[in-house]
Design a protein around this motif. Structure first.
Motif, short mmCIF file in Angstrom:
data_model
loop_
_atom_site.label_atom_id
_atom_site.label_comp_id
_atom_site.label_asym_id
_atom_site.label_seq_id
_atom_site.Cartn_x
_atom_site.Cartn_y
_atom_site.Cartn_z
N THR A 146 4.24 0.70 -5.23
CA THR A 146 2.78 0.55 -5.20
C THR A 146 2.21 0.20 -6.57
O THR A 146 1.15 -0.41 -6.66
CB THR A 146 2.12 1.84 -4.68
OG1 THR A 146 2.54 2.95 -5.50
CG2 THR A 146 2.52 2.11 -3.24
N ALA A 190 0.82 -1.21 0.00
CA ALA A 190 0.00 0.00 0.00
C ALA A 190 0.85 1.27 0.00
O ALA A 190 0.42 2.31 -0.49
CB ALA A 190 -0.93 0.00 1.20
N GLY A 191 2.06 1.18 0.57
CA GLY A 191 2.93 2.35 0.58
C GLY A 191 2.42 3.45 1.51
O GLY A 191 1.53 3.23 2.33
#
Length: 217
Positions: A191, A12-13
């Motif tokens: 991502t 998801a970062g």
């Protein structure tokens, strides 16, 4: 279950960028930098790693354990010679290590030869372990089939008494191994799945002893 798994987020970062041009000529300084970043980020058990080996039938085996030390010679872990991991290592003298720091989207993969440390190093490491850990190692029953819970309780209590009575008690079965890497890969997740991968391969053809290679995601 498939829908449950597809509904889980991954990578998801946001993550830091990994500039390969700025990477050092050898893998150890970069690994130390990434490990320290994981520690500074508060990642629990940042020194945990997966040790992968193969058994006598060629079947892969893996388990998570703790990195004991690292230096110019390699990455260190410890176990008892009676354990399956030790028997597998002694048979092939090869292993792989994997580190994964999920909040940072970073992974490091290490493959190489496994070498046992000197008896002095092994016993020094054993003495530095907590009392309970030394008692468990002295019991020497790791991975045996447990048929009686009380036998385990009594065995651990007996070994703990031995350690407390003699804090210098040695364990001839305790061994520290060093993974001398011939290949180290650094993986920075993205991502959009445009992962940045840098592989170091040991070679005698360069002054640094390593070749750096960018890999496709």
């Amino acid at each position: 279950m498939q829908q449950v798994l597809r509904g889980l987020k991954s990578l998801a970062g946001p993550f830091q960028s990994f500039v390969i041009a700025a990477a050092p000529e050898q893998p150890l300084p970069l690994f130390q930098e990434w490990l320290q970043a994981a520690i500074d980020a508060g990642i629990a058990e940042a020194h945990a790693m997966t040790l992968s080996t193969v058994d006598e039938q060629g079947m892969p085996d893996a388990r998570v354990l703790i990195l004991k030390n690292l230096d110019e010679q390699g990455w260190y872990f410890a176990t008892t010679r009676r354990s399956p991991k030790s028997k597998q290592v002694e048979a092939t003298h090869k292993a792989a290590l994997t580190f994964y720091w999920q909040p940072l989207g970073r992974q490091v993969r290490i493959r190489g030869e496994v070498i046992a440390a000197s008896a002095q190093v092994c016993q020094s490491d054993f003495q530095e372990r907590p009392v309970g850990s030394r008692a468990g190692a002295l019991l020497g029953r790791q991975s045996d089939v447990l048929l009686n819970e009380q036998e385990l309780i009594n065995g651990l209590a007996q070994q703990r008494q031995r350690v407390e009575h003699d804090p210098t008690l040695a364990n001839p079965d305790w061994v520290v191994y060093r993974v001398e890497a011939h290949e180290v890969e650094f993986w920075q997740g993205d991502t959009e799945r445009n992962h940045v991968r840098l592989r170091y391969r040991r070679t005698e053809s360069t002054n640094t002893g390593w070749i750096k290679e960018r890999l496709w995601p």
